[in-house]
Write an enzyme that holds these catalytic residues in place. Sequence first.
Site: not given
Ligand code: PAF
Length: 262
Positions: A29, A35, A59, A145-146, A148, A183-184
């Site tokens: 989100g 995104h 996470q 996305g690259e 990450d 980035s958020s």
């Molecule tokens: O990259 C992200 O936004 C998150 O790590 C993902 C892949 C949606 C998993 O929660």
Amino acid sequence: MSRRIETSADLRAWRQSQAAAPGFVPTLGGLHGGHQSLIQRSLDENEQTVVSLFLNPTQFDCADDLAAYPAVLDDDLALLDRMGVAAVFVPSHRALYPDGFAYRVVETRLARELEGAHRPGHFEGVLSVVLKLFELVRPGRAYFGEKDWQQLQLIRGMVDAFFLPVEIVPCPIVRASDGLALSSRNRRLAPPARERAAQLYRTLCRSGSADEAIEALRSAGFAVDYVVDRDQRRLAAVVLDGVRLIDNIPLPTQQARLPGGS
Ligand code: PAF
């Protein structure tokens, strides 16, 4: 109008009614231009696209980081509607973790380094939720996305290790006009820090070595978690004004470094 789906049973039912495997963009989100580029690519390459909006707590190693994540569900849903996404999966925690996270995916090498070393357990949460989402959505292609970079490598590795029938599509980093990777977390930077944050990208591009980049970033007031050269890329994580930022750039190939290389 995008179809909003909240339970795993409803998602399975919707998926069974679809002839072709959809494109899939999993997200936490807080959607931004990065995104949007993944979603647009999926819309262009697949008949149907599914997006998930799930702020995955497993996470996040730090409760404050999780609490500070932008909660803008209505804006996200309106955007996905306008873009023409077929289905949006917005599960509750219980819907995705009926086992309370007793079962999880553990990678024992790369997941312990870099981001994994600084955020213990982070990749267990990422890989576990992505595996669950893949199983429910059963996409033909999934878009990541690259920015990450390490996450992308680990998801590719998991797909290979478990023979998952999905193509992972890497998508280039989207940057603001001053170079900062979207980035958020950028929303949490106060204006002066937001301006300084662009030095991260500029420093990665201009420094000769990773050590020089670390030096330059520290002098500019960044706390540096790491800057390393790996897989022909320079990967970095820093903290500025309490906000953790990651970025990476491709390194010039040996060929391009030779006199006459382009
Ligand atoms: O990259 C992200 O936004 C998150 O790590 C993902 C892949 C949606 C998993 O929660």
